[in-house]
Design a protein around this motif. Structure first.
Motif, PDB file in Angstrom:
ATOM      1  N   PRO A  31       0.797  -1.230   0.000  1.00 58.30           N
ATOM      2  CA  PRO A  31       0.000   0.000   0.000  1.00 58.30           C
ATOM      3  C   PRO A  31       0.829   1.279   0.000  1.00 58.30           C
ATOM      4  N   ASP A  32       1.973   1.266   0.669  1.00 55.31           N
ATOM      5  CA  ASP A  32       2.716   2.514   0.845  1.00 55.31           C
ATOM      6  C   ASP A  32       3.956   2.645  -0.029  1.00 55.31           C
ATOM      7  N   GLU A  33       4.501   1.538  -0.540  1.00 58.48           N
ATOM      8  CA  GLU A  33       5.711   1.629  -1.360  1.00 58.48           C
ATOM      9  C   GLU A  33       5.915   0.339  -2.142  1.00 58.48           C
ATOM     10  N   ASN A  34       6.449   0.492  -3.328  1.00 56.59           N
ATOM     11  CA  ASN A  34       6.774  -0.670  -4.151  1.00 56.59           C
ATOM     12  C   ASN A  34       8.096  -1.268  -3.676  1.00 56.59           C
ATOM     13  N   ALA A  35       8.141  -2.585  -3.552  1.00 52.35           N
ATOM     14  CA  ALA A  35       9.352  -3.242  -3.052  1.00 52.35           C
ATOM     15  C   ALA A  35      10.561  -2.974  -3.937  1.00 52.35           C
ATOM     16  N   PHE A  36      10.341  -2.747  -5.231  1.00 56.75           N
ATOM     17  CA  PHE A  36      11.467  -2.463  -6.114  1.00 56.75           C
ATOM     18  C   PHE A  36      12.110  -1.110  -5.789  1.00 56.75           C
ATOM     19  N   ASP A  37      11.329  -0.189  -5.197  1.00 58.75           N
ATOM     20  CA  ASP A  37      11.906   1.073  -4.758  1.00 58.75           C
ATOM     21  C   ASP A  37      12.614   0.912  -3.419  1.00 58.75           C
ATOM     22  N   LEU A  38      12.132  -0.027  -2.605  1.00 60.02           N
ATOM     23  CA  LEU A  38      12.717  -0.255  -1.285  1.00 60.02           C
ATOM     24  C   LEU A  38      14.000  -1.096  -1.355  1.00 60.02           C
ATOM     25  N   LEU A  39      14.061  -2.000  -2.301  1.00 54.60           N
ATOM     26  CA  LEU A  39      15.188  -2.933  -2.387  1.00 54.60           C
ATOM     27  C   LEU A  39      16.554  -2.248  -2.457  1.00 54.60           C
ATOM     28  N   PRO A  40      16.750  -1.222  -3.302  1.00 52.68           N
ATOM     29  CA  PRO A  40      18.080  -0.599  -3.350  1.00 52.68           C
ATOM     30  C   PRO A  40      18.513  -0.027  -2.004  1.00 52.68           C
ATOM     31  N   ARG A  41      17.558   0.520  -1.239  1.00 51.56           N
ATOM     32  CA  ARG A  41      17.905   1.058   0.075  1.00 51.56           C
ATOM     33  C   ARG A  41      18.314  -0.058   1.028  1.00 51.56           C
ATOM     34  N   ILE A  42      17.598  -1.178   0.956  1.00 51.02           N
ATOM     35  CA  ILE A  42      17.954  -2.322   1.801  1.00 51.02           C
ATOM     36  C   ILE A  42      19.350  -2.821   1.448  1.00 51.02           C
ATOM     37  N   LYS A  43      19.644  -2.948   0.156  1.00 51.87           N
ATOM     38  CA  LYS A  43      20.947  -3.480  -0.269  1.00 51.87           C
ATOM     39  C   LYS A  43      22.077  -2.516   0.075  1.00 51.87           C
ATOM     40  N   LYS A  44      21.781  -1.222   0.059  1.00 50.27           N
ATOM     41  CA  LYS A  44      22.815  -0.247   0.412  1.00 50.27           C
ATOM     42  C   LYS A  44      23.120  -0.288   1.906  1.00 50.27           C
ATOM     43  N   LEU A  45      22.056  -0.388   2.721  1.00 55.53           N
ATOM     44  CA  LEU A  45      22.233  -0.396   4.172  1.00 55.53           C
ATOM     45  C   LEU A  45      22.767  -1.724   4.667  1.00 55.53           C
ATOM     46  N   ARG A  46      22.205  -2.817   4.129  1.00 59.05           N
ATOM     47  CA  ARG A  46      22.604  -4.160   4.589  1.00 59.05           C
ATOM     48  C   ARG A  46      22.807  -5.062   3.368  1.00 59.05           C
ATOM     49  N   PRO A  47      23.929  -4.930   2.708  1.00 60.13           N
ATOM     50  CA  PRO A  47      24.156  -5.650   1.445  1.00 60.13           C
ATOM     51  C   PRO A  47      24.143  -7.172   1.592  1.00 60.13           C
ATOM     52  N   ASP A  48      24.368  -7.689   2.810  1.00 58.02           N
ATOM     53  CA  ASP A  48      24.407  -9.135   2.985  1.00 58.02           C
ATOM     54  C   ASP A  48      23.051  -9.716   3.383  1.00 58.02           C
ATOM     55  N   LEU A  49      22.000  -8.883   3.464  1.00 63.26           N
ATOM     56  CA  LEU A  49      20.671  -9.364   3.851  1.00 63.26           C
ATOM     57  C   LEU A  49      19.944  -9.907   2.625  1.00 63.26           C
ATOM     58  N   PRO A  50      19.680 -11.215   2.569  1.00 60.33           N
ATOM     59  CA  PRO A  50      18.986 -11.760   1.396  1.00 60.33           C
ATOM     60  C   PRO A  50      17.515 -11.360   1.384  1.00 60.33           C
ATOM     61  N   VAL A  51      17.015 -10.986   0.211  1.00 61.87           N
ATOM     62  CA  VAL A  51      15.619 -10.566   0.043  1.00 61.87           C
ATOM     63  C   VAL A  51      14.979 -11.433  -1.027  1.00 61.87           C
ATOM     64  N   ILE A  52      13.901 -12.099  -0.661  1.00 58.08           N
ATOM     65  CA  ILE A  52      13.120 -12.904  -1.610  1.00 58.08           C
ATOM     66  C   ILE A  52      11.888 -12.095  -1.985  1.00 58.08           C
ATOM     67  N   VAL A  53      11.700 -11.873  -3.279  1.00 56.02           N
ATOM     68  CA  VAL A  53      10.606 -11.050  -3.776  1.00 56.02           C
ATOM     69  C   VAL A  53       9.497 -11.944  -4.329  1.00 56.02           C
TER      70      VAL A  53
END
Length: 480
Positions: free
Chosen positions: A58-80
């Motif tokens: 509802p509030d944000e597309n995961a594709f917009d959130l993913l780059p921020r996650i990878k920048k902050l925690r590059p070793d955190l695996p994300v399954i979409v």
């Protein structure tokens, strides 16, 4: 028991419940949220060993959130996860650094396996998976399970140079897949060069592939660059690889083994840097048994096999494909069309011997030749009707032979236009539509013997060969 803290974000309560139960039973701790803001807060606080997130929230597309996650925690695996099951969804997930993409509905056992693999993988290896810039366009269409598997394989292959072997019937889109591998891969800035082995005289294939020196053979008045040289730094697509002569196969094997080749008539080895993508509609294993294809070359080419399903195995994709081809036709200046459900149902029941190419040609024909805005089931039934190639026994007083049937079909066709006339070029359009089934039937009757088929049709053998090539007719030879 496995261990780890899993962060799950999905605005569908039922999905959250199912994932919570499945992951908890597998031994993981689970935190659930319905929005991206909470997920981001948890990630920013250092919580979670793995993220599972829907794309659209509802509030944000995961594709917009993913780059921020990878920048902050590059070793955190994300399954979409996504219900928007297109080729571009899989590509965008890969480009933005997702560990894996899963189309909805997904298999829970597969998800648990992926979670376990992601958590067991070394952190540095996960962190090294950098995304690539976004690309526009939709090169592949379809949401069937078979296409989802292909999208996921392609997404994994984009940032590799692995050799790929694409198999499938004629018309299934093998070159389209090869182009997608190039256009969305790390060699996208290099050239894409395609060569069709079946379309080149066998004695010229080596020269076409590797180039030749001046005076290498009669007519070689100057040096000529081959396809390997033209594709340097990019991708070389070897279509119909099963038609490659044995001598050329031996030279190609050397390239794959040693990364170098020599031109025809040349002596100095030339280093090469190309990605090889091969394709065939033939059974290479059978050709190997017949001594027509090198087994060692097969293994070198078949590093990553991709099988493209025929259209009859993915009929649920037909509505999407129809809309896509109508849209392309409209962009080319043809009238906009819609299609009723009854017409789509008839298209889905058809066997499509020519696969996607046949469907695309039909849609272009519908857009060009029919004046009505909505294509009906009756139009589709008329278009897909297969004319009988021989006169069948006539009932008393009837004259329903081939000529009369064709005349009735054309009369109905002209009636569709009322007082107007169809676009120019009708003779050649009709001739082309008759030639394909006629030549196919003659080849089937002669078990693939082109000499006998030419005699049966009363045409020159070279003329028949040209027609087979131009119409892209698959010749199946029988030993019976």
């Amino acid at each position: 028991m496995p261990s780890g803290n899993i962060l799950v974000a999905d605005d569908d309560a039922a999905i959250r419940t199912v994932l919570n139960q499945a992951l908890s039973r597998a031994g993981y701790e689970v935190r659930l949220t319905s929005n991206a803001a909470t997920l981001w807060r948890w990630v920013a606080q250092g919580e979670g060993d793995l993220v599972i997130t829907d794309v659209v929230m509802p509030d944000e597309n995961a594709f917009d959130l993913l780059p921020r996650i990878k920048k902050l925690r590059p070793d955190l695996p994300v399954i979409v996860m996504s219900a928007q099951n297109t080729f571009m969804t899989a590509i965008r997930a890969s480009e933005r650094g997702a560990y894996e993409y899963l189309p909805k509905p997904f298999d829970l056992k597969e998800l648990i396996t992926i979670v376990g693999r992601a958590l067991a993988e070394p952190k540095q290896k996960r962190a090294d998976k950098d995304g690539q810039p976004d690309q526009e366009g939709i090169p592949l269409v379809g949401r069937s399970p078979a296409m989802q598997d292909i999208y996921r394989v392609l997404a994994r292959l984009m940032q590799t140079d692995l050799t790929v072997m694409i198999t499938g019937e004629s018309g299934t889109g093998k070159e389209l897949v090869a182009r997608a591998l190039h256009d969305y891969g790390k060699r996208r800035n290099g050239p894409f060069v395609a060569i069709n082995m079946a379309a080149i005289p066998r004695d010229l294939i080596e020269s076409e592939l590797f180039g030749h020196e001046k005076g290498a053979f009669t007519g070689a008045a100057s040096r000529s660059a081959g396809r390997f040289e033209q594709a340097e730094g990019g991708t070389l697509f070897l279509d119909e690889i099963g038609d490659m002569p044995m001598d050329a196969q031996t030279r190609l094997l050397r390239v794959l083994q040693q990364g170098e080749y020599t031109t025809v008539g040349g002596r100095t080895p030339i280093k090469t840097d190309v990605r090889i993508v091969a394709a065939t509609n033939k059974d290479l294993r059978q050709l190997i048994n017949q001594g027509l294809f090198r087994e060692d070359l097969y293994f070198r080419l078949n590093v990553v096999p991709i099988r493209l399903p025929p259209l009859r195995e993915r009929s649920e994709d037909i509505p999407d494909l129809v809309r896509h081809f109508f849209s392309l036709a409209e962009k080319e200046g043809l009238p906009a069309k819609q299609i009723e459900q009854a017409a789509l149902d008839k298209l889905r029941r058809y066997r499509w011997p020519g696969n996607i190419r046949e469907l695309e040609n039909l849609i272009r024909r519908l857009a060009a030749l029919y004046p009505q805005d909505v294509i009906t089931g009756g139009v589709i039934e008329q278009e897909l009707a297969q004319p009988t190639l021989v006169n069948e026994p006539q009932e008393k007083g009837g004259d329903e032979g081939l000529s009369h049937s064709v005349e009735k079909h054309l009369t109905a066709y002209f009636d569709e236009f009322g007082d107007n006339l169809p676009p120019p070029g009708l003779y050649h359009r009709i001739l082309r539509e008759v030639e394909y089934p006629l030549i196919s039937a003659a080849l089937a009757a002669t078990r693939g013997n082109q000499i006998k088929a030419a005699e049966l049709l009363g045409v020159n053998r070279n003329t028949l060969r040209k027609k087979i090539r131009d119409l892209d007719i698959q010749v199946i030879r029988s030993s019976r």
